[in-house]
Structure formats: structure tokens, C-alpha cells
Design an enzyme around this catalytic site. Structure first.
Site, PDB file in Angstrom:
ATOM      1  N   GLY A  68       0.977  -1.194   0.010  1.00 18.70           N
ATOM      2  CA  GLY A  68      -0.043  -0.143  -0.043  1.00 18.70           C
ATOM      3  C   GLY A  68       0.923   1.113  -0.192  1.00 18.70           C
ATOM      4  N   CYS A  95       5.273  -6.023   1.720  1.00 16.19           N
ATOM      5  CA  CYS A  95       5.734  -4.632   1.502  1.00 16.19           C
ATOM      6  C   CYS A  95       4.902  -4.123   2.886  1.00 16.19           C
ATOM      7  CB  CYS A  95       5.471  -4.092   0.277  1.00 16.19           C
ATOM      8  SG  CYS A  95       6.197  -2.648  -0.066  1.00 16.19           S
ATOM      9  N   TYR A  96       3.977  -3.279   2.482  1.00 16.74           N
ATOM     10  CA  TYR A  96       3.500  -2.501   3.479  1.00 16.74           C
ATOM     11  C   TYR A  96       2.921  -3.626   4.687  1.00 16.74           C
ATOM     12  CZ  TYR A  96      -0.097   0.248   5.849  1.00 16.74           C
ATOM     13  OH  TYR A  96      -0.770   1.159   7.016  1.00 16.74           O
ATOM     14  N   HIS A 182       8.061  -7.757  -3.774  1.00 17.52           N
ATOM     15  CA  HIS A 182       6.818  -8.228  -4.340  1.00 17.52           C
ATOM     16  C   HIS A 182       7.038  -9.233  -4.918  1.00 17.52           C
ATOM     17  CE1 HIS A 182       4.466  -4.461  -3.527  1.00 17.52           C
ATOM     18  NE2 HIS A 182       5.740  -3.731  -3.243  1.00 17.52           N
ATOM     19  N   GLU A 184       4.369 -10.888  -6.403  1.00 19.99           N
ATOM     20  CA  GLU A 184       3.489 -11.099  -7.430  1.00 19.99           C
ATOM     21  C   GLU A 184       3.891 -10.558  -8.792  1.00 19.99           C
ATOM     22  OE1 GLU A 184       3.840  -8.926  -4.884  1.00 19.99           O
ATOM     23  OE2 GLU A 184       2.668  -7.310  -5.053  1.00 19.99           O
ATOM     24  N   GLY A 237     -21.875  -8.058 -28.212  1.00 20.91           N
ATOM     25  CA  GLY A 237     -20.756  -8.436 -28.987  1.00 20.91           C
ATOM     26  C   GLY A 237     -19.470  -8.647 -28.270  1.00 20.91           C
ATOM     27  N   GLY A 238     -19.556  -7.974 -27.040  1.00 22.14           N
ATOM     28  CA  GLY A 238     -18.192  -7.972 -26.167  1.00 22.14           C
ATOM     29  C   GLY A 238     -18.318  -9.671 -25.543  1.00 22.14           C
ATOM     30  N   ASP A 240     -17.420 -10.224 -22.460  1.00 23.35           N
ATOM     31  CA  ASP A 240     -18.210 -10.617 -21.115  1.00 23.35           C
ATOM     32  C   ASP A 240     -19.598 -10.937 -21.202  1.00 23.35           C
ATOM     33  OD1 ASP A 240     -16.077  -9.487 -20.156  1.00 23.35           O
ATOM     34  OD2 ASP A 240     -16.682  -7.711 -19.663  1.00 23.35           O
ATOM     35  N   LYS A 382     -10.811 -11.030 -16.058  1.00 23.21           N
ATOM     36  CA  LYS A 382     -10.870 -11.003 -17.320  1.00 23.21           C
ATOM     37  C   LYS A 382     -10.268 -12.146 -17.869  1.00 23.21           C
ATOM     38  CE  LYS A 382     -12.467  -8.516 -20.987  1.00 23.21           C
ATOM     39  NZ  LYS A 382     -13.793  -7.922 -20.705  1.00 23.21           N
TER      40      LYS A 382
END
Ligand code: XMP
Length: 526
Positions: A68, A95-96, A182, A184, A237-238, A240, A382
Site C-alpha cells: 500500500g 511490503c506494507y 513483491h 506477485e 458483442g463483447g 463478457d 478477465k
């Protein structure tokens, strides 16, 4: 969306290996969650101030305290419920998160002599389970102003770098661990290995969470909930909305009715493409609402971006409502809400973020429509939605389609939105996308499109003076659309796009390339 009923958790066994990420405002909280899911452990992001009691009830296998921007001793710095350290659940502070854990459990945190940002070599001290299978020296990514300078006897330092004497710690009695770097981010090449060690060797997870199981469970849960009623799903049309429709179709088959609103602001051939894809994948009810006239009259004379968005949002809801009334027994509404849209995290501890654009509510539907909401993707990122879509048999072309905003071409047609100007924009846009695809760069770019400017400029074609409109090519690379950088497209490609637009699209005599990053610009122009 608050308060509306949504689909209940599919079933407890899908999520039995739950890990929670407590978000202290990190730009990486979502990345941490994705890395955990890549190890097949279900992971959710929660606010940093979630109570120990709620954590206990949710019974996660592990907790990760994110990084953070704050400093632990700064007044008002976000904290966690200290009692969570006593729950017996393994905690990893990053980290934080490490600084907070150490300071709450008796360590000292100080500003680092120099803010450390970038790559560092980390020396691992002993054979701790966190380091299973790792070499003694690791390349890691640091990004911090503070660091832990002293820990009480309760902690054992596990690693150091040249400038950071305590780069990782473990508590002697409690299952509490910390990493100053980090794990990640991709700049820590063995970071996923460290997270895996935490999950498997410390939290005791087995990595049983599979997207395919998740889909199956979700389909069963939808089936049970819907019974014999009818479900409506808006198609755009997307990715999702298509994956939502595909899941719903698998769950309830012909009880699904889809609605596609042609608002006149779609891309070239878009409606035709959606209808074709729809008919080849689903044998169910499709309603196409032809509303071009209605949207364009409502937009006539409007140039203010927020006003455009408001009008489009309002008309969309009205169109949808009118069409939905024609569908008897419709009780449920399926929406493609994704996990990033529903995370209520610590990223905005001070209150609501500034409204940059009247954004993602455009193209969404309000509670007043009176349907019960089904949001089968609300636990997914996503990339997971894309994988799911491919598993469900949707075509690659659709799955990798760039996102397109709810208000459509209206927010790319600066100034007044007219049929004529939209036609120009549509043609120019199709050329941009076609050429980028042809150059093999479509998948590498996050979004590529054309924008029509409300300016005329002088040109010369043949021997004649022209005074015509200008088109901007916008093409960006981005991981999460929160930040983006303009794509370094090859000059030859830009030259081809420019000459094709000027030669083939009547009414345009100038093409520019947008070289602004986000921030400070945004991806869309309005
Ligand atoms: P900006 O322009 O804010 O856009 O950088 C970030 C991402 O959001 C998309 N976008 C929208 N999507 N409804 C949507 O569904 C909207 O009103 C909307 N406005 C922008 C934009 O295309 C980009 O992917």
C-alpha cells in the site's frame, strides 16, 4: 448495484481452499489474487479492515496483507484487525503488509535511507518452507519508502538485500510471515514459486480450484435457481456478455432470451457479426431492437461528453425495458459483471474516487427494471472469463476482441454525433483494426480504434484545396485498462493506415497518431 440479489456462491466445495487478500490500497492487490488463482487456489480481495470475526467465519486457508502507499506510522494509515494474527490462520504480509504485521507484533519500521525501487538481489538465510526449491540468491522487485529495521526476538529474519537488512521474516510462534519485496510482479521471476510455497507448504492448500469445475458448479447453481422461469441477457458483442450468454445457455437452454440493442453507435458490421455468432452458438430467442433513429435524435446537437453518456445510458435502459416487456415470464436478468467491478477494497480509503467519466454504468441496467440479477462471472478476472469462453466453445476471434465502451462510437465522435460523421468514423475505425490485425499486432495491443475530431483542416488532393475532418489513431497497450501506454506501432504500419484512411474515407484529409499515455490522458477521448 448494492442490495440486489445476485447468484449465491456456487457451492462450498469449489471455494473450500479460500485465500483472502486484505487490500491496503496496493496497485498490485488484483495481481496478487490472480497469482494465487494461478496456483488453483480460490482467492478474493477484501477490505483491509475486515474484522477477525468475519475472517474466522469465512474460514480461509491463508491471508495475504497487500502492499500500500501509506507509511505504517503515518496518522490514519490503514490497519487491520489485530486479532486476525491470533486466528491460527497463516498470514503473509507483502511490503506494507509486512511492515504492518511487524509493527503490530513488536517490530520497528523506519524510513529507508533511500527509497528503494527496482531490482535487487535477495539472499535467503536458511531452509525455510517459504524458500523450498529456491536458490540462495533471488532476483526480486522492491518498491518501498519504509522498511523494517528491527524486529523483536519474536521474529526471525529470513532474507536480506544489500540495502535492506530484513527483506523477509517469520514469527517464532505465530504463522505470520513477511516479504519486503513483491513476489506477485513479473520482475520477481521466482515470485510465483514463493507464493506457491506459502499456499501449499504453509497454508496446506492442495490447489483444487479449477475453472472448469467452477463453470460446472455455476451452471448447476443457475439451473436450480432459475427453475422454469425465463432469463433475459443483453448482448453487446463483447466478451463478457457473450460468455455470460454461453453459460446461461448451457444452464437453461431455450429459457434464455437475448436482447441486442442497435443504438446506431456500433462498429462496422457489428450487428451482423453478433447475430451470426449468436445463431451459430445458440438455438434460442434473440431480439434485435433497431433503435438507431431513437438514439441519434436524442443525441442531436449534443457535444458535451457527460451529456452524451447520460442520454445513451437513459435510452438504452428504456429500449431494454420496452423489449423485456415483450418477453413473457421473464424473471431473471443475466449480466456480465466481472470481479474487478465488484471488489470493494481498500484502494479508496478516503471515500469515493473522483468521477473522471460517467463510466461503466453506461450500458448497465438499474435495479428498477425489477428483475432478479444473475451475475455468473462476478468472481472471475478477465483472463479467466476468456479461458472460460474458449472452454465453452466460443470462437477465438470473439474471445480476444478488444473492449468497446457502452456508449460506443458516440464517445469517439467528438463534437456532434450525426449519421454522416458516424459513417466516416466507422470506415476509418475498420481500417485501423484491419491493418493492425494484418500486421499481427491485434493480440498484443489492448485497444486500437479511430477517433473523429471536430476540427477541419486544409489539405490538397489532386490540384484542389480540401477542407476536411481529421481522424486520430488511438492504440494502447495495457494490462488492466487503469493505466495504459501508447503502442509503438511501426512507422510503415502507421503510414499504411494513414494513406488508406485518407484515400478510402471521404471527408478525411488528415490522420494523427495519439502518443499520450494514461494517466494523464485516458484511453477514450471522451
Ligand atoms: P478510459 O477512457 O477511462 O477507459 O481510459 C478505460 C476502459 O474503459 C472503457 N470504457 C467504457 N466501458 N462503458 C464501458 O463499458 C463505458 O461507458 C466506458 N467508457 C470507457 C474503455 O474503452 C477502456 O477499455
Amino acid at each position: 448495484m448494492g442490495g440486489r440479489p445476485t447468484i449465491p456462491p456456487a457451492s462450498s466445495d469449489v471455494k473450500d481452499e479460500l485465500v483472502l487478500v486484505l487490500d491496503f490500497g496496493s496497485q498490485y492487490a488484483q495481481l496478487i489474487a490472480r497469482r494465487v488463482r494461478e496456483q488453483h487456489v480460490f482467492c478474493q480481495i477484501v477490505r483491509h479492515d475486515i474484522s477477525a470475526e468475519e475472517i474466522r467465519q469465512r474460514a480461509p486457508r491463508g491471508l495475504i496483507l497487500s502492499g500500500g502507499p501509506a507509511s505504517v506510522y503515518q496518522p490514519g494509515a490503514p490497519r487491520c484487525d489485530e486479532r486476525l494474527f491470533q486466528l491460527g490462520i497463516p498470514v503473509l504480509g507483502i511490503c506494507y503488509g509486512m511492515q504492518l504485521a511487524c509493527s503490530l507484533l513488536g517490530g520497528q519500521v523506519r524510513s529507508a535511507p533511500a527509497r528503494e525501487y527496482g531490482r535487487a538481489v535477495c539472499h535467503l538465510h536458511d531452509n525455510h518452507p517459504l524458500w523450498n526449491g529456491l536458490p540462495q540468491e533471488l532476483e526480486v522487485w522492491m518498491s518501498h519508502g519504509d522498511q523494517v529495521v528491527r524486529v523483536s526476538d519474536q521474529f526471525i529474519p529470513l532474507a536480506h538485500t544489500e540495502t535492506c537488512p530484513i527483506a523477509a521474516v517469520a514469527h517464532r510462534q505465530l504463522p505470520v510471515f513477511g516479504l519486503q519485496f513483491h513476489p506477485e510482479v513479473s520482475h520477481t521471476p521466482r515470485g510465483s514459486h514463493i507464493l506457491r510455497n506459502f499456499l501449499m507448504h504453509i497454508c496446506g492448500c492442495h490447489g483444487t480450484w479449477l475453472l472448469s469445475d467452477f463453470a460446472e458448479q455455476t451452471i448447476q447453481a443457475i439451473r436450480q435457481r432459475v427453475g422454469h422461469s425465463r432469463v433475459i441477457c443483453g448482448l453487446s458483442g463483447g466478451v463478457d456478455s457473450s460468455v455470460t450468454a454461453a453459460l446461461l445457455y448451457r444452464a437453461v437452454g431455450s429459457q434464455l432470451s437475448c436482447i441486442l440493442v442497435n443504438n446506431g453507435l456500433l462498429r462496422k458490421n457489428e450487428q451482423q457479426m453478433v447475430v451470426e455468432q449468436f445463431s451459430s452458438h445458440f438455438q434460442t430467442d434473440l431480439h434485435v431492437v433497431e433503435a438507431e433513429e431513437r438514439f441519434l435524435s436524442a443525441l442531436a446537437g449534443v457535444t458535451d461528453p457527460q451529456e452524451k453518456r447520460r442520454i445513451i445510458g437513459r435510452e438504452f435502459i428504456e429500449c431494454f425495458r420496452e423489449e423485456a416487456r415483450r418477453i413473457p415470464d421473464a424473471r431473471f436478468l443475466a449480466q456480465g459483471t466481472l470481479y474487478p467491478d465488484v471488489i470493494e477494497s481498500g484502494s479508496a480509503p478516503g471515500g469515493p474516487a473522483a468521477t473522471i467519466k460517467l463510466h461503466h454504468n453506461v450500458g448497465g441496467l438499474p435495479a428498477e427494471l425489477g428483475f432478479e440479477l444473475i451475475e455468473p462471472l462476478r468472481d472471475l478476472f478477465k483472463d479467466e472469463v476468456r479461458r472460460l469462453g474458449l472452454d465453452l466453445g466460443l470462437p477465438e476471434e470473439l474471445i480476444w476482441r478488444h473492449p468497446f465502451p457502452g456508449p460506443g462510437l458516440a464517445v469517439r465522435c467528438l463534437g456532434e454525433v450525426t449519421r454522416e460523421r458516424l459513417a466516416i468514423l466507422r470506415e476509418a475505425d475498420a481500417i485501423v483494426v484491419e491493418e493492425i490485425r494484418r500486421a499481427g499486432l491485434y493480440r498484443q495491443t489492448a485497444q486500437a480504434f479511430a477517433v473523429l475530431l471536430p476540427v477541419h483542416s486544409v489539405g490538397v488532393m489532386g490540384d484542389a484545396r480540401t477542407y476536411e475532418q481529421a481522424v486520430v489513431i488511438r492504440c494502447v497497450n495495457s494490462d488492466d485498462f487503469m493505466t495504459a501506454d501508447w503502442s509503438r506501432l511501426p512507422y510503415d504500419l502507421l503510414a499504411r493506415i494513414s494513406s488508406r484512411i485518407i484515400n478510402e474515407v471521404q471527408g478525411v484529409n488528415r490522420v494523427c497518431y495519439d502518443i499520450s499515455s494514461k494517466p494523464p490522458a485516458t484511453i477514450e477521448w471522451e
